[in-house]
Design a protein around this motif. Structure first.
Motif, PDB file in Angstrom:
ATOM      1  N   GLN A  38       0.876  -1.284   0.236  1.00  0.00           N
ATOM      2  CA  GLN A  38      -0.111   0.152   0.113  1.00  0.00           C
ATOM      3  C   GLN A  38       0.866   1.104  -0.081  1.00  0.00           C
ATOM      4  O   GLN A  38       1.753   1.430   1.194  1.00  0.00           O
ATOM      5  N   LYS A  42      -3.037   5.603  -1.547  1.00  0.00           N
ATOM      6  CA  LYS A  42      -3.339   4.423  -2.573  1.00  0.00           C
ATOM      7  C   LYS A  42      -4.242   3.395  -1.973  1.00  0.00           C
ATOM      8  O   LYS A  42      -3.747   3.104  -0.824  1.00  0.00           O
ATOM      9  N   GLU A  43      -4.794   2.561  -2.617  1.00  0.00           N
ATOM     10  CA  GLU A  43      -5.370   1.388  -2.001  1.00  0.00           C
ATOM     11  C   GLU A  43      -4.528   0.224  -2.058  1.00  0.00           C
ATOM     12  O   GLU A  43      -3.300   0.225  -2.944  1.00  0.00           O
ATOM     13  N   ARG A  44      -4.517  -0.702  -0.999  1.00  0.00           N
ATOM     14  CA  ARG A  44      -3.513  -1.831  -1.141  1.00  0.00           C
ATOM     15  C   ARG A  44      -3.691  -2.797  -2.479  1.00  0.00           C
ATOM     16  O   ARG A  44      -4.879  -3.084  -2.813  1.00  0.00           O
ATOM     17  N   GLU A  45      -2.589  -3.247  -2.923  1.00  0.00           N
ATOM     18  CA  GLU A  45      -2.668  -3.871  -3.966  1.00  0.00           C
ATOM     19  C   GLU A  45      -1.854  -5.060  -4.046  1.00  0.00           C
ATOM     20  O   GLU A  45      -1.015  -5.231  -3.058  1.00  0.00           O
ATOM     21  N   TYR A 106      -6.697 -12.485  -4.707  1.00  0.00           N
ATOM     22  CA  TYR A 106      -7.609 -11.696  -4.243  1.00  0.00           C
ATOM     23  C   TYR A 106      -7.383 -11.460  -2.684  1.00  0.00           C
ATOM     24  O   TYR A 106      -7.258 -12.337  -2.083  1.00  0.00           O
ATOM     25  N   GLN A 107      -7.207 -10.259  -2.281  1.00  0.00           N
ATOM     26  CA  GLN A 107      -7.130 -10.084  -0.773  1.00  0.00           C
ATOM     27  C   GLN A 107      -8.150 -10.400   0.262  1.00  0.00           C
ATOM     28  O   GLN A 107      -7.832 -10.972   1.275  1.00  0.00           O
ATOM     29  N   ARG A 108      -9.452 -10.629  -0.446  1.00  0.00           N
ATOM     30  CA  ARG A 108     -10.308 -11.140   0.720  1.00  0.00           C
ATOM     31  C   ARG A 108     -10.491 -12.737   0.742  1.00  0.00           C
ATOM     32  O   ARG A 108     -10.909 -13.108   1.922  1.00  0.00           O
TER      33      ARG A 108
END
Length: 123
Positions: A38, A42-45, A106-108
């Motif tokens: 991150q 910005k958003e975490r990528e 995917y982070q989720r």
């Protein structure tokens, strides 16, 4: 499992760093592992991921060919070798564990997150 990331620091553009993520617990080998980052504002990528066996890896487009993820299940550790670093790689880097065998993008999907380690690349 608990995760402890280390190895961040200040490096000049074009340089290299190796991040480590040490996991506690005896079930490390059952987890797919990933690195995310991150940057400020910005958003975490997604950066990279590796399957439980190490046989499958995935990389974000911005790091392909420069970063390499690996793991040593005997040491309960996952690594991120970062070469040819660019100023845009500056970010807090997080390691994460997913209760599954894959190299997840995917982070989720990730259940457990480390505390993050700061990488700063100067131009």
């Amino acid at each position: 499992v608990q995760l402890q990331a280390s190895g961040g620091g200040l490096v000049q553009a074009g340089g290299s760093l190796r991040l480590s993520c040490a996991a506690s617990g005896r079930t490390f080998s059952r987890y797919g592992m990933g690195w995310f980052r991150q940057a400020p504002g910005k958003e975490r990528e997604f950066v990279a991921a590796i399957s439980w066996s190490g046989g499958t890896t995935n990389y974000g487009d911005s790091v392909k060919g420069r970063f390499t993820i690996s793991r040593d299940n005997a040491k309960n550790t996952v690594y991120l070798q970062m070469n040819s670093l660019k100023p845009e790689d500056t970010a807090v880097y997080y390691c994460a564990a997913a209760d599954g065998s894959g190299a997840y993008v995917y982070q989720r999907i990730y259940d457990v997150w480390g505390q993050g380690t700061l990488v700063t690349v100067s131009s």
